[in-house]
Design a protein around this motif. Sequence first.
Motif, short mmCIF file in Angstrom:
data_model
loop_
_atom_site.label_atom_id
_atom_site.label_comp_id
_atom_site.label_asym_id
_atom_site.label_seq_id
_atom_site.Cartn_x
_atom_site.Cartn_y
_atom_site.Cartn_z
N ILE A 154 1.19 -1.22 0.03
CA ILE A 154 0.02 0.08 0.42
C ILE A 154 0.83 1.13 -0.13
O ILE A 154 0.19 2.42 -0.73
CB ILE A 154 -1.23 -0.18 0.94
N PRO A 155 1.72 0.92 0.82
CA PRO A 155 2.97 2.63 1.19
C PRO A 155 3.24 2.92 -0.01
O PRO A 155 3.06 4.14 -1.06
CB PRO A 155 3.81 2.46 1.91
N PRO A 156 4.15 1.97 -1.10
CA PRO A 156 4.43 2.16 -2.90
C PRO A 156 2.98 2.61 -3.40
O PRO A 156 3.69 3.53 -4.41
CB PRO A 156 5.29 0.91 -3.20
N PHE A 157 2.36 2.08 -3.28
CA PHE A 157 1.05 2.35 -4.43
C PHE A 157 0.83 3.79 -3.82
O PHE A 157 0.45 4.49 -4.79
CB PHE A 157 -0.07 1.40 -4.08
N LEU A 158 0.06 4.59 -3.05
CA LEU A 158 0.11 5.67 -2.61
C LEU A 158 0.94 6.58 -2.79
O LEU A 158 1.02 7.65 -3.47
CB LEU A 158 0.05 5.51 -0.84
N ASN A 159 2.68 5.69 -2.61
CA ASN A 159 3.54 6.98 -2.87
C ASN A 159 3.83 7.65 -4.33
O ASN A 159 4.24 8.56 -4.88
CB ASN A 159 4.74 6.82 -2.20
N ARG A 160 3.12 6.58 -5.13
CA ARG A 160 3.15 6.74 -6.81
C ARG A 160 1.69 7.65 -7.32
O ARG A 160 2.32 8.13 -8.30
CB ARG A 160 2.82 5.24 -7.57
N HIS A 161 0.83 7.39 -5.87
CA HIS A 161 -0.27 8.58 -6.66
C HIS A 161 0.19 9.96 -5.87
O HIS A 161 -1.34 10.12 -5.02
CB HIS A 161 -1.24 7.65 -6.48
N PRO A 162 0.56 10.64 -5.77
CA PRO A 162 0.61 11.73 -4.93
C PRO A 162 -0.67 12.90 -5.50
O PRO A 162 -0.45 14.09 -4.78
CB PRO A 162 1.85 12.44 -5.31
N THR A 163 -1.25 12.79 -6.54
CA THR A 163 -2.46 12.84 -6.67
C THR A 163 -3.60 12.91 -5.62
O THR A 163 -4.68 13.48 -5.59
CB THR A 163 -3.00 13.17 -8.14
N ILE A 164 -3.62 12.10 -5.13
CA ILE A 164 -4.61 11.91 -4.40
C ILE A 164 -5.15 12.47 -3.33
O ILE A 164 -4.21 13.26 -2.32
CB ILE A 164 -4.49 10.14 -3.57
N SER A 165 -6.76 13.42 -3.23
CA SER A 165 -6.42 14.30 -1.91
C SER A 165 -7.72 13.14 -1.21
O SER A 165 -8.20 13.87 -0.07
CB SER A 165 -7.64 15.38 -2.91
N ASP A 166 -8.14 12.00 -1.23
CA ASP A 166 -9.10 12.17 -0.71
C ASP A 166 -8.63 9.96 -0.34
O ASP A 166 -8.99 9.06 -1.77
CB ASP A 166 -10.83 11.62 -1.39
N LEU A 167 -8.78 9.40 0.97
CA LEU A 167 -7.56 8.25 1.17
C LEU A 167 -9.50 7.37 2.04
O LEU A 167 -9.43 8.12 3.04
CB LEU A 167 -6.87 8.37 1.32
N GLY A 168 -9.48 6.42 2.00
CA GLY A 168 -10.44 5.60 2.80
C GLY A 168 -9.66 4.27 2.92
O GLY A 168 -9.62 3.46 2.13
N LEU A 169 -8.94 3.87 4.38
CA LEU A 169 -8.86 2.57 3.86
C LEU A 169 -9.24 1.88 5.38
O LEU A 169 -9.76 2.11 6.39
CB LEU A 169 -7.55 2.52 4.21
N ILE A 170 -10.18 0.79 5.39
CA ILE A 170 -10.34 0.18 6.12
C ILE A 170 -10.03 -1.70 5.80
O ILE A 170 -9.16 -1.92 5.35
CB ILE A 170 -12.53 -0.70 6.15
N HIS A 171 -9.95 -1.88 7.46
CA HIS A 171 -9.70 -3.11 7.55
C HIS A 171 -9.87 -4.75 8.48
O HIS A 171 -10.74 -4.26 9.14
CB HIS A 171 -7.54 -4.12 7.63
N GLY A 172 -9.94 -5.91 8.07
CA GLY A 172 -10.88 -6.87 8.50
C GLY A 172 -10.04 -6.50 9.95
O GLY A 172 -10.04 -6.32 10.84
N PRO A 173 -10.44 -8.58 10.99
CA PRO A 173 -10.63 -8.36 12.53
C PRO A 173 -8.92 -8.29 12.91
O PRO A 173 -8.48 -7.99 13.97
CB PRO A 173 -11.33 -9.20 12.69
N ASP A 174 -7.92 -8.52 11.53
CA ASP A 174 -6.95 -8.72 11.43
C ASP A 174 -6.15 -7.66 12.49
O ASP A 174 -6.05 -7.03 10.82
CB ASP A 174 -6.03 -9.94 10.73
#
Lengths: 352, 179
Positions: A154-174
């Motif tokens: 995830i961090p490399p993917f996001l860092n490749r997209h500095p245009t992102i202004s709205d980020l939403g992340l969720i994860h399961g129980p782990d």
Amino acid sequence: MVLTRLAARAHKSIVRWLPNEILTMVMSYLLQHELVVLCRTSRLFRNLATPMVYRSVTLSTRPQIQFLVRTMTQRSGPSLSNYVREFCITDEEFELTPALIKCIPTVLFKFTRLEALGLLRTDAIECTDMLRDAYFPNLSSFQYTLQHQTASLIPPFLNRHPTISDLGLIHGPDPIDQMDVISLPNLTTYSGPGTIACSFGSDTNQIMVACLFWYPDDLDVDGPLLHLNRISSSSLLGIMTMSVSDHPDRLKVLQRQAAHLPHLVVVQFWRLIGVCARISREDALKIATCLKQFTSLTVLELDNPEQHNGVNVDINHDRELILLWSRSCKSLSEISLNGRVWTLEHDRWRIS
Amino acid sequence: MVLLVTSDNEQFQTEKDIVERSVLIKNMLEDVGESDQPIPLPNVSSSVLKKVTQPSTGPTEIDVRGRYLSTASTTVESPSRPPILEQSQDETRKRTTDISEWDQKFITVDQEMLFEIILAANYLDIKSLLCRRWLQDGSQHDQGARPPEEIRKLFNIVNDFTPEEEAQIKKENEWAEDR
């Protein structure tokens, strides 16, 4: 083209004398399935409506995914994929075949003009290749369900997209391990685990609104708030905190917000539906003490008014709480409590 | 209340929040300020203004929609009219002009009215759902979307697809159909 009565009389068909701009404007009010029918009426309508049909692709059933994959892999696929600006697979429960699971990322790679990507069923989709290699130059919104095995991508993917202004992340129980530094200089809205907010680098300094989730294992309440204050204190206007289960330290989160981020304008502190019991006198006083520390708080939301189940309908009890809190924080002008929105009008609190 | 005067010299007392849906009038009111003077609308007739200023849930919608539905049901229920897809283009044109005189007259009259409404909406700069109404009335059906052949009949659209092309488009967009 100018609209005149003469032009209208020259053609029998209403669509022959309407300029394409007006037809396009009218179509922009139609729903997707209505546009799909228009596409089949004539070449003119197809040419005008097709970009609108493909602009926003939201898939919530297996047949929908199958049909879209079929369309994108046929001859017209490449030109149609250029229209796609928003793509979302919703979190509806449905079975996916292994063949489809492989196809979806391949299709995603074709959407080079994507502006918003929402993958909320990543338990079923193999996204490794996409996270590792894909690049969408115009991506501004990214919503994703984290998987343990791909979280490190995830961090490399996001860092490749500095245009992102709205980020939403969720994860399961782990729980998700600590991530590498995330640099998103244009990020204004973040919604996700508090622990991941701690991974934002110092150049992620434009956050205006943050919705932080606390999971049952997250014991560090101060860390994410202090970190956000450090990197984005000048831009941060609102914080919304949500505990994924009924977190025992819920009130502590509010206390820490007041201590670390006293300049907030909006605080949303939604209690869980179904477990939001009547606020006790003791808790009400604790909230009042917190509110005293905020300097410019105007909106306090203690429930999501749209999802409230109607418990606790004692208006007089609510009014007492509203008056207590508004005395503690003079800048308040709107409070949501027990499914009602109270607003201050001419020095009087009313239900709006 | 605001006083409007139409091209046929009829006067309308209208709620301010309704007329302010027109950007033209809204700007005019802002420039002039509070005034009892009537606002002339030389490009809009009284019959059209009535339609334009009706609230969206008012009788106009029911009226327009009701009339479209009645036309459509005549088209659907008449067994003498096979689906356009099964005909050649020449026959389609013939069929279009063959539609009963009453239907034909009705469509023509209504399209003129629609034209006037759109012209007025364009002149008054009303970005409301007014325009949507006629297209949606055409494309929506009580049980989901209307078939394309019905929309073509309602708006006199000539089908310039081959049956194969139309089938191909249907297949292409199947993912987006209402389900």
